[in-house]
Design an enzyme around this catalytic site. Structure first.
Site, PDB file in Angstrom:
ATOM      1  CG  ASP A 102      -1.794  -1.159   1.356  1.00  0.00           C
ATOM      2  OD1 ASP A 102      -2.250  -1.667   0.317  1.00  0.00           O
ATOM      3  OD2 ASP A 102      -2.016  -1.604   2.491  1.00  0.00           O
ATOM      4  CG  HIS A 140      -1.718  -1.695  -7.504  1.00  0.00           C
ATOM      5  ND1 HIS A 140      -0.868  -1.687  -6.430  1.00  0.00           N
ATOM      6  CD2 HIS A 140      -1.216  -2.588  -8.363  1.00  0.00           C
ATOM      7  CE1 HIS A 140       0.103  -2.543  -6.652  1.00  0.00           C
ATOM      8  NE2 HIS A 140      -0.088  -3.108  -7.808  1.00  0.00           N
TER       9      HIS A 140
HETATM   10  P1  GDP Z   1      -0.440   0.280  -3.679  1.00  0.00           P
HETATM   11  O1  GDP Z   1      -1.005  -1.062  -3.396  1.00  0.00           O
HETATM   12  O2  GDP Z   1       0.995   0.387  -3.339  1.00  0.00           O
HETATM   13  O3  GDP Z   1      -0.739   0.759  -5.053  1.00  0.00           O
HETATM   14  O4  GDP Z   1      -1.136   1.303  -2.684  1.00  0.00           O
HETATM   15  P2  GDP Z   1      -2.701   1.572  -2.471  1.00  0.00           P
HETATM   16  O5  GDP Z   1      -3.278   2.060  -3.713  1.00  0.00           O
HETATM   17  O6  GDP Z   1      -3.321   0.434  -1.810  1.00  0.00           O
HETATM   18  O7  GDP Z   1      -2.615   2.729  -1.363  1.00  0.00           O
HETATM   19  C1  GDP Z   1      -2.132   3.954  -1.611  1.00  0.00           C
HETATM   20  C2  GDP Z   1      -3.193   4.954  -1.230  1.00  0.00           C
HETATM   21  O8  GDP Z   1      -2.642   6.242  -1.259  1.00  0.00           O
HETATM   22  C3  GDP Z   1      -4.355   5.023  -2.207  1.00  0.00           C
HETATM   23  O9  GDP Z   1      -5.496   5.390  -1.507  1.00  0.00           O
HETATM   24  C4  GDP Z   1      -3.915   6.114  -3.190  1.00  0.00           C
HETATM   25  O10 GDP Z   1      -4.985   6.724  -3.884  1.00  0.00           O
HETATM   26  C5  GDP Z   1      -3.273   7.053  -2.256  1.00  0.00           C
HETATM   27  N1  GDP Z   1      -2.208   7.871  -2.779  1.00  0.00           N
HETATM   28  C6  GDP Z   1      -1.185   7.546  -3.606  1.00  0.00           C
HETATM   29  N2  GDP Z   1      -0.328   8.584  -3.705  1.00  0.00           N
HETATM   30  C7  GDP Z   1      -0.826   9.566  -2.916  1.00  0.00           C
HETATM   31  C8  GDP Z   1      -0.365  10.858  -2.553  1.00  0.00           C
HETATM   32  O11 GDP Z   1       0.692  11.312  -2.961  1.00  0.00           O
HETATM   33  N3  GDP Z   1      -1.142  11.573  -1.686  1.00  0.00           N
HETATM   34  C9  GDP Z   1      -2.294  11.105  -1.168  1.00  0.00           C
HETATM   35  N4  GDP Z   1      -2.994  11.870  -0.336  1.00  0.00           N
HETATM   36  N5  GDP Z   1      -2.754   9.880  -1.475  1.00  0.00           N
HETATM   37  C10 GDP Z   1      -2.018   9.123  -2.323  1.00  0.00           C
END
Ligand code: GDP
Length: 424
Positions: free
Chosen positions: A12, A40
């Site tokens: 995440d 993701h």
């Molecule tokens: P992944 O599995 O690594 O792709 O991560 P996830 O998607 O599960 O979790 C990352 C969370 O952070 C999601 O809710 C994204 O929309 C959010 N996100 C990603 N980059 C940013 C950022 O720079 N700022 C904020 N506020 N949210 C972000």
């Protein structure tokens, strides 16, 4: 040329967004491990998506998306996800499935659930998507490869042998009804037919693409600390989320991986069980959780509240090291704007000693965080795209983390949207 995008921590980290951003400059995006057990989150012109199995290149029409042999292929979930993306206006993505990928069977999901029930409080926080039983069977050599579905004799022989063994465990350990072999064979054959037009030798495809000078992006799921060998075993996943494994799980030459983008949040979050040294509780945790991510830190697949904590430089430096990171990508920087002071864990205290190298699990479970307090910037940096527009304390925070990680940070995400990105 191969690049990989992987997680430095517990998963995440925001890999989905970074993959979506970097996919624009790639020809092929490959999932090389894991299955539908994590998600993701991607926010782009088509809307907000939680992808579980589909590679993040599906939003770009020129990109070939590949499910590599290392993936736990849940065919029903993959097709449902494909349909839901198309229904929301994304033009039919180009998707190929490795003929050597193995298939998630309904009993893998059942066994996952039964085993967590049996373990009770001692469970590992499984998402109950069948991942551990699936990989267990793969290495026990009783799994089913996609190519085996299309040979009735082989399929029948392999499934009947596996089911014989499974039924003994079902009745004697879990006290559950046995598997109906004929129904299972029919089910698997139907699923096989549904994906047939997408099934190819993806390894050959990738090697050809590389010879033609194409750019291949390997998309990791979860992060370093969930690696079965290098992570916080047994609180790990069952396939390796390391870039190095990408060569095996995708089928590309090890020498072809040039860039390893290791994604980490500006704080920590973690879904599932296991030691998490900088974990916060109570109001402090609630505030960070509710401000984190795009709509609070809740699992993209499970909806479970994520455990949150301060940035752990000890764990993340180790996470970058085992990934062989060529650079770290910092996400969720915008989330921290509310704090007067920001603690960063720069060492652990254990058994009367201070350590800065990430230890193995039994020691880790006794570690307490040692924090360095950095001044906050007390303003909203959401959507900032230029380094010079960041407040001084914010720049210092990034520089501090970069020094701790010992890898350069060039890409910084300042919001969940594709364009909320800063290149330093
Ligand atoms: P992944 O599995 O690594 O792709 O991560 P996830 O998607 O599960 O979790 C990352 C969370 O952070 C999601 O809710 C994204 O929309 C959010 N996100 C990603 N980059 C940013 C950022 O720079 N700022 C904020 N506020 N949210 C972000």
């Amino acid at each position: 040329m191969v690049r990989s995008i992987v997680g430095a921590n517990w998963g995440d980290e925001g890999k989905g967004k970074i993959t979506d951003v970097l996919a624009e400059r790639s020809d092929v995006v490959v999932r090389f491990q894991g299955g539908a057990n994590a998600g993701h989150t991607i926010i782009n012109n088509y809307g907000k998506f939680a992808l579980h199995l589909l590679p993040s290149g599906v939003f770009h029409q020129n990109i070939a998306n590949i499910i590599g042999p290392g993936v736990a292929l849940d065919i029903e979930k993959l097709l449902a996800e494909y349909d839901s993306v198309v229904q929301r206006g994304v033009p039919n993505p180009k998707l190929y499935i490795s003929d050597r990928a193995q298939v998630m069977l309904p009993y893998h999901v059942d066994f996952d659930r039964y085993e967590e029930e049996r373990l009770g409080k001692a469970g590992f926080g499984s998402t109950k998507s069948g991942i551990a039983p699936f990989y267990g069977d793969k290495y026990l050599k009783i799994g089913i490869q996609v190519c085996q579905i299309y040979d009735e004799e082989i399929l029948r022989q392999r499934l009947s042998s596996a089911v014989e063994q499974k039924n003994v465990t079902l009745s004697n350990l879990y006290h559950k009804p046995p598997i109906d072999l004929e129904a299972l064979i029919a089910h698997v054959k139907t699923l096989g037919e549904r994906i047939r037009p997408m099934v190819i030798d993806t390894t050959l495809y990738l090697h050809k693409a590389l010879k033609e000078g194409k750019t291949v992006l390997l998309e990791g799921q979860l992060g370093s600390l969930r690696d079965p060998d290098h992570g916080i075993y047994p609180y790990t996943t069952s396939s390796s989320p390391l870039a190095g494994y990408g060569t095996v799980g995708a089928g590309v030459p090890a020498s072809a991986i040039k860039d390893v983008y290791c994604v980490t949040k500006a704080y920590s979050s973690c879904v599932g069980a296991g030691p998490f040294t900088t974990e916060l509780f109570g109001d402090e945790a609630k505030e960070l959780r509710d401000r984190g991510g795009d709509a609070g830190e809740y699992g993209a697949t499970t909806g479970r509240p994520r455990r949150v904590g301060w940035f752990d430089a000890v764990a993340t430096r180790y996470g970058c090291m085992v990934q062989g990171a060529t650079e770290a990508v910092l996400t969720n920087l915008d989330v921290l704007g509310y704090l007067d002071q920001i603690p960063v864990c720069t060492a652990y205290e254990v058994d009367g000693k201070t350590i800065t190298d990430f230890p193995s699990t039994p020691t880790l479970m006794r570690c307490k965080p040692v924090y360095t307090l950095l001044p906050g910037w007390k303003c909203d940096v959401r959507g900032v795209t230029e380094w010079d527009k960041l407040p001084e304390n914010c720049k210092n925070y990034i520089a501090f983390i970069e020094k701790e990680l010992q890898v350069p940070i060039h890409m910084i995400s300042t919001g969940p949207k594709r364009e909320e990105m800063l290149y330093r």
